[in-house]
Design an enzyme around this catalytic site. Structure first.
Site, short mmCIF file in Angstrom:
data_model
loop_
_atom_site.label_atom_id
_atom_site.label_comp_id
_atom_site.label_asym_id
_atom_site.label_seq_id
_atom_site.Cartn_x
_atom_site.Cartn_y
_atom_site.Cartn_z
N HIS A 17 -4.91 -36.40 -8.45
CA HIS A 17 -4.18 -37.17 -9.45
C HIS A 17 -2.78 -36.58 -9.66
O HIS A 17 -1.79 -37.32 -9.69
CB HIS A 17 -4.90 -37.16 -10.81
CG HIS A 17 -6.18 -37.90 -10.84
ND1 HIS A 17 -7.32 -37.36 -11.40
CD2 HIS A 17 -6.52 -39.15 -10.42
CE1 HIS A 17 -8.30 -38.24 -11.32
NE2 HIS A 17 -7.85 -39.33 -10.72
N LYS A 41 -18.34 -46.16 -20.67
CA LYS A 41 -18.57 -44.92 -19.93
C LYS A 41 -18.82 -43.77 -20.89
O LYS A 41 -18.38 -43.81 -22.04
CB LYS A 41 -17.35 -44.59 -19.06
CG LYS A 41 -17.18 -45.50 -17.87
CD LYS A 41 -16.07 -44.99 -16.97
CE LYS A 41 -15.96 -45.85 -15.72
NZ LYS A 41 -14.93 -45.31 -14.81
N ARG A 90 -7.36 -42.92 -1.30
CA ARG A 90 -7.89 -41.80 -0.54
C ARG A 90 -8.43 -42.24 0.81
O ARG A 90 -8.28 -41.56 1.79
CB ARG A 90 -9.02 -41.11 -1.32
CG ARG A 90 -8.57 -40.43 -2.59
CD ARG A 90 -9.76 -40.01 -3.39
NE ARG A 90 -10.50 -41.22 -3.77
CZ ARG A 90 -11.44 -41.27 -4.69
NH1 ARG A 90 -11.81 -40.18 -5.29
NH2 ARG A 90 -12.04 -42.39 -4.99
N SER A 129 -13.01 -37.46 -9.36
CA SER A 129 -13.48 -36.89 -10.62
C SER A 129 -15.01 -36.79 -10.63
O SER A 129 -15.57 -35.82 -11.14
CB SER A 129 -13.00 -37.74 -11.80
OG SER A 129 -11.60 -37.68 -11.91
#
Length: 162
Positions: A17, A41, A90, A129
């Site tokens: 990040h 979440k 990614r 993460s």
């Protein structure tokens, strides 16, 4: 003045990040890091903790602002008048998800708002993460995969859980 947004949950913020943030900050007059609050979440860090961690990581970047928001990304983008939304990629799996979101957002964003994809640097291409949290929860080493302040916060968080 070109205003860009890089948004995410950043739970926790990773070196990947920060790589995207640093590179994007060189491309725009102002870069806002938008930390998303998602009530569905159960994050490791509170919204306030995530904002504070990113502010600390980016304190040396004069054109970076950290903010938080909830709800639809397009509403936030349109309300704040961003010109560009930056997304980090990614791998091909990221691309498939992100292109779908970008195409939907293109319908929702104000006219002229662009999505810009930045490939993560190769040394961070495997970091997420979720992986960071999993490795730490199982006692693994994440040195170098997250900024130092984040590493300390993660260690502190997990030491309190034991």
């Amino acid at each position: 003045m070109t205003k860009a947004l890089y948004s995410g949950s950043f739970d926790p913020p990773t070196s990947g990040h920060l790589d995207i943030i640093r590179r994007a900050s060189r491309l725009f007059d102002e870069l806002t890091i938008g930390v998303i609050y998602n009530p569905q979440k159960a994050p490791l860090f509170t919204l306030e903790e995530r904002v504070a961690l990113i502010r600390e990581c980016t304190a040396d970047l004069e054109n970076v602002v950290v903010d938080d928001f909830s709800g639809l990304l397009a509403d936030y983008v349109n309300e704040k008048g961003f010109d560009v939304v930056v997304r980090g990629l990614r791998a091909t799996t990221d691309f498939e998800y992100e292109i779908t979101m970008a195409q939907m957002n293109a319908r929702l964003f104000a006219p002229g708002t662009e999505s810009l994809f930045l490939m993560t640097s190769p040394e961070y291409s495997f970091i997420s993460s979720s992986i960071i949290k999993e490795v730490v929860s199982l006692g693994g080493c994440i040195d170098g995969l997250v900024p130092e302040n984040v590493l300390a916060a993660i260690k502190n968080k997990y030491s309190k859980e034991k």
